[in-house]
Design an enzyme around this catalytic site. Structure first.
Site, PDB file in Angstrom:
ATOM      1  N   ALA A 151       0.852  -1.193   0.000  1.00  0.00           N
ATOM      2  CA  ALA A 151       0.000   0.000   0.000  1.00  0.00           C
ATOM      3  C   ALA A 151       0.883   1.237   0.000  1.00  0.00           C
ATOM      4  CB  ALA A 151      -0.929   0.004   1.206  1.00  0.00           C
ATOM      5  N   GLY A 174       0.617   5.475   1.234  1.00  0.00           N
ATOM      6  CA  GLY A 174      -0.157   6.496   1.920  1.00  0.00           C
ATOM      7  C   GLY A 174       0.509   7.850   1.831  1.00  0.00           C
ATOM      8  N   GLY A 175      -0.006   8.789   2.631  1.00  0.00           N
ATOM      9  CA  GLY A 175       0.494  10.152   2.575  1.00  0.00           C
ATOM     10  C   GLY A 175       1.874  10.319   3.178  1.00  0.00           C
ATOM     11  N   MET A 176       2.276   9.405   4.079  1.00  0.00           N
ATOM     12  CA  MET A 176       3.571   9.543   4.734  1.00  0.00           C
ATOM     13  C   MET A 176       4.551   8.451   4.348  1.00  0.00           C
ATOM     14  SD  MET A 176       2.531  10.673   8.608  1.00  0.00           S
ATOM     15  CE  MET A 176       1.357   9.353   8.820  1.00  0.00           C
ATOM     16  N   THR A 233       5.210   4.281   2.229  1.00  0.00           N
ATOM     17  CA  THR A 233       4.804   3.152   1.407  1.00  0.00           C
ATOM     18  C   THR A 233       5.088   1.882   2.193  1.00  0.00           C
ATOM     19  OG1 THR A 233       5.355   4.365  -0.611  1.00  0.00           O
ATOM     20  CG2 THR A 233       5.108   1.979  -0.795  1.00  0.00           C
ATOM     21  N   VAL A 234       4.136   0.942   2.181  1.00  0.00           N
ATOM     22  CA  VAL A 234       4.269  -0.286   2.956  1.00  0.00           C
ATOM     23  C   VAL A 234       4.575  -1.443   2.013  1.00  0.00           C
ATOM     24  CG1 VAL A 234       3.178  -1.841   4.616  1.00  0.00           C
ATOM     25  CG2 VAL A 234       2.647   0.598   4.641  1.00  0.00           C
ATOM     26  N   LYS A 250       7.610  -0.388   6.458  1.00  0.00           N
ATOM     27  CA  LYS A 250       7.021   0.916   6.146  1.00  0.00           C
ATOM     28  C   LYS A 250       8.169   1.873   5.836  1.00  0.00           C
ATOM     29  CE  LYS A 250       3.386   2.303   8.390  1.00  0.00           C
ATOM     30  NZ  LYS A 250       2.370   2.572   7.369  1.00  0.00           N
ATOM     31  N   ASP A 268      -4.015   9.081  14.975  1.00  0.00           N
ATOM     32  CA  ASP A 268      -4.489   8.855  13.611  1.00  0.00           C
ATOM     33  C   ASP A 268      -5.332   7.588  13.562  1.00  0.00           C
ATOM     34  OD1 ASP A 268      -4.870   9.315  10.946  1.00  0.00           O
ATOM     35  OD2 ASP A 268      -2.974   8.439  10.296  1.00  0.00           O
TER      36      ASP A 268
END
Length: 690
Positions: free
Chosen positions: A25, A27-29, A31-32, A47, A141
């Site tokens: 995946a 995201g905004g902060m 990548t996993v 991550k 979050d």
């Protein structure tokens, strides 16, 4: 589901340890990725932070501290943080890999959920947050994307430490995270605490029950404005018939003022479980309009009450076949449930029937009918023989006195019962909150409320030993004062002796730790002259040490005997060479046969085996000693041509020096030194040529 995309990190090795297999995946902060820890041979979630964060030294320092704090939190409903580091321009976190899906996938697939399922899914999330809050950690979050549901049903909260590190140390801003779930204080840039996470849980619960978020807007700032200035509506406005307790729970969690919310996850968990226990089956199994619409396309049959009263429809259950023609629906008020799917945690196959079938009496046989008729006849005879009027009416005055006495007794009983159940021991009272108080304080609170109490010791991983974990019945329950209340007193965490790991191979030690439900800590490797490579030399804490489940155990593992570089002793005298070999921890052996060597003097080492590389302590080095150069007879070449003499002498292994007299015009050897004598191989033969 894994994303099969091209990525520069896929197929690489991060920090010489984590083999990146695929991207999961983005995201905004960060990548996993799915990666394999080659040291411990297990799959992990890697991550990798985006470059604008990875180049911020202040952020990386803060992230390291937050990752260490999160790593100390060990709880079954929190994703474990395993490692954190930097590999060049790659800053990363290593976390426990949860194979499955997220709560977001459930909401996207099913829309609005029945209250039973929504409360069951949110319960482990709140429990995990409660453990984090007790340890001093704030998530900041909380959202469906960070709630992971494993294929085996385990539910865990992920991303502890990352959001706090970003909001504290970078310019990413106070609105880090998904704006739909941000608390008003985070939107305004104020200090956040455990109650900020509770607000996000309330928004998430609202979305699970109604299928939509409470605030919407064209741009994120519009949603943020509504968090600060608006009020979350009642879920029952969208789900008619929803229990008032669920409405109150959502409103309590999403209050704009943090002072009006539960103080932390543990306080919310207590109320959440109280509500789940006290709602009726019909209230828990209420199907929202969205669920009914979905059911019209993919119907789920109604069945009778199952043997598992907490069974709910799995969000991934396959629809069962349609009811058999002619099957009747259950009567009004009959509790119903849904057959759990095979992938829902706790679901039991065969826990219900395929349809509701009202009981029908079986037809009687002829013999049974005759027996029933005979019994009816006997009953009518007994009724005819029973007098319907007394032969003696009795004294009316006596009957009047008797009625007065009965009335007086009834009044006294009613008065006593009124006092007993109104003001006395039978009057109702609410069990006070006694969690985290001393036994004396809890007993005093119960006594002031009119209750008698008894104590019962229990293990608890969070509440310190000697303090009260809770009560039975739970706080807030209304009972009669004469009913006893049990105080559950913490004995601290349940401790288990650590297994003996020394002497085992590393794989055997890992298996032993898994069976004991302990964690593998830091692995340190060292050389050992006795133990083979891969054998555990020591453990910390030691075996038998009482420890709670999940305690990390550090291991010292043998790398085998330490390799020793073989020193080069060629050209050294025999004694000096032997001394150098033994000083290195090796054993020198002199070869029985010597060799001639024109460059190595007699008595010196001409060769050794092995000549280089490494050996372990006590390894053997064989030395061959030189017998000096061999003696070769020098024939006379006087009177011969100088060119022929040179070739012949060089072929015999000599060096030739030529002195020309009168220019060596004739090229004839006039004199030779030495001549007709034996000299060492490689000696210089001087030819005088005219």
């Amino acid at each position: 589901m894994q994303e099969h995309v091209s990525d520069r990190l896929v197929g690489t090795l991060v920090d010489d340890r984590y083999a990146v297999r695929s991207r999961l995946a983005r995201g905004g902060m960060s990548t996993v990725y799915l990666a394999t820890d080659q040291r411990l041979e297990r799959d992990v979630a890697l991550k990798v932070l985006h470059p604008h964060l990875a180049t911020d030294d202040t952020f990386l320092d803060r992230l390291g501290r937050e990752a260490k704090s999160a790593a100390r939190l060990s709880h079954p409903h929190v994703v474990g943080v395993l490692d954190q580091g930097n590999d060049g321009q790659t800053a990363y976190l290593v976390m426990e890999y949860i194979k499955g899906h997220t709560l977001r996938d459930v909401i996207n697939a099913k829309g609005a959920l029945p209250p039973r399922l929504a409360l069951a899914l949110i319960d482990p999330v709140v429990e995990g947050l409660g453990a984090a809050h007790a340890a001093g950690l704030i998530h900041r979050d909380v959202k469906p994307e960070n709630v992971l549901i494993a294929d085996d049903g385990r539910i865990k909260v992920g991303d502890f430490g990352l959001a706090r590190a970003v909001t504290t140390s970078t310019s990413t801003g106070a609105l880090i995270g998904t704006v739909a779930y941000l608390s008003p204080e985070l939107v305004l840039g104020k200090q956040a605490d455990a109650r900020s996470d509770i607000y996000s849980v309330g928004i998430m619960l609202y979305e699970m029950i109604t299928g939509q978020q409470p605030f919407d807007g064209d741009v994120p700032i519009q949603v943020a404005y509504q968090h600060v200035n608006g009020t979350v509506g009642l879920p029952s406005a969208l789900v008619p018939g929803l229990a008032a307790e669920v409405d109150e729970l959502v409103q309590w969690c999403t209050s704009n003022d943090p002072e009006n919310r539960p103080v932390d996850g543990n306080a919310l968990l207590q109320e959440l479980r109280h509500i789940r226990t006290n709602l009726t089956d019909s209230e828990l199994d209420l199907r929202p309009p969205a669920a009914l619409a979905a059911g019209a396309q993919n119907p789920t049959e109604v069945i009778a009450r199952t043997s598992n009263p907490t069974a709910v429809m799995s969000p991934f259950a396959q629809p069962r076949q349609q009811p058999v023609a002619g099957m009747q629906s259950p009567p009004a008020g009959q509790p119903t449930s849904f057959l759990p799917g095979p992938d829902y945690p706790g679901a039991q196959q065969g826990s219900g029937y395929d349809g509701y079938i009202p009981p029908t009496p079986a037809p009687l046989s002829k013999r049974a009918r005759r027996k029933a008729d005979l019994e009816d006849e006997r009953a009518r005879s007994r009724a005819a023989a029973t007098p319907v009027r007394s032969l003696r009416e009795g004294n009316p005055r006596r009957r009047g006195v008797l009625w007065v006495v009965i009335l007086i007794i009834a009044v006294l009983l009613a008065t006593g019962a009124g006092w007993f159940f109104g003001m006395g021991p039978g009057s109702p009272a609410t069990v006070p909150a006694v969690a985290n108080k001393t036994v004396a304080q809890a007993q005093q609170l119960l006594a002031e409320a009119g209750f008698q109490s008894r104590t019962s010791d229990v293990f608890d991983d969070v509440v310190p030993s000697g303090l009260v974990v809770g009560s039975q019945p739970e706080a807030g329950t209304e009972i009669r004062k004469f009913q006893p209340v049990a105080l559950l007193v913490s004995k601290g965490p349940e401790l288990f002796g650590l297994p003996e790991l020394t002497g085992k191979t590393l794989d055997q030690a890992k298996d032993a730790l898994n069976k004991a439900e302990m964690a593998l800590g830091k692995i340190t490797e060292k050389f050992d002259e006795v133990a083979a490579a891969g054998v555990v030399l020591a453990q910390d804490p030691a075996s038998g040490t009482p420890s709670r489940h999940g305690t990390p155990v550090n291991l010292t593992v043998s790398k085998g005997p330490q390799p020793i570089p073989v020193p080069s002793v060629v050209g050294q005298g025999q004694d000096d060479a032997v001394q150098a070999i033994e000083a290195a921890g090796l054993k020198a052996v002199i070869a029985p046969d010597r060799v001639n060597d024109k460059k190595i003097p007699k008595g010196a080492v001409a060769s050794q085996s092995p000549a280089s590389g490494t050996l372990t302590k006590g390894g053997t080095v064989t030395l061959t000693v030189s017998d000096g150069p061999k003696l070769v007879n020098v024939p006379s070449y006087i009177g011969k041509q100088a060119s022929d003499a040179r070739k012949a002498l060089e072929k015999l292994g000599f060096e030739v020096k030529v002195n020309n007299i009168l220019g060596g015009f004739f090229g004839t050897v006039r004199d030779q030194d030495p001549v007709n004598t034996a000299v060492p191989e490689g000696s210089v033969i001087t030819l005088t040529v005219v």
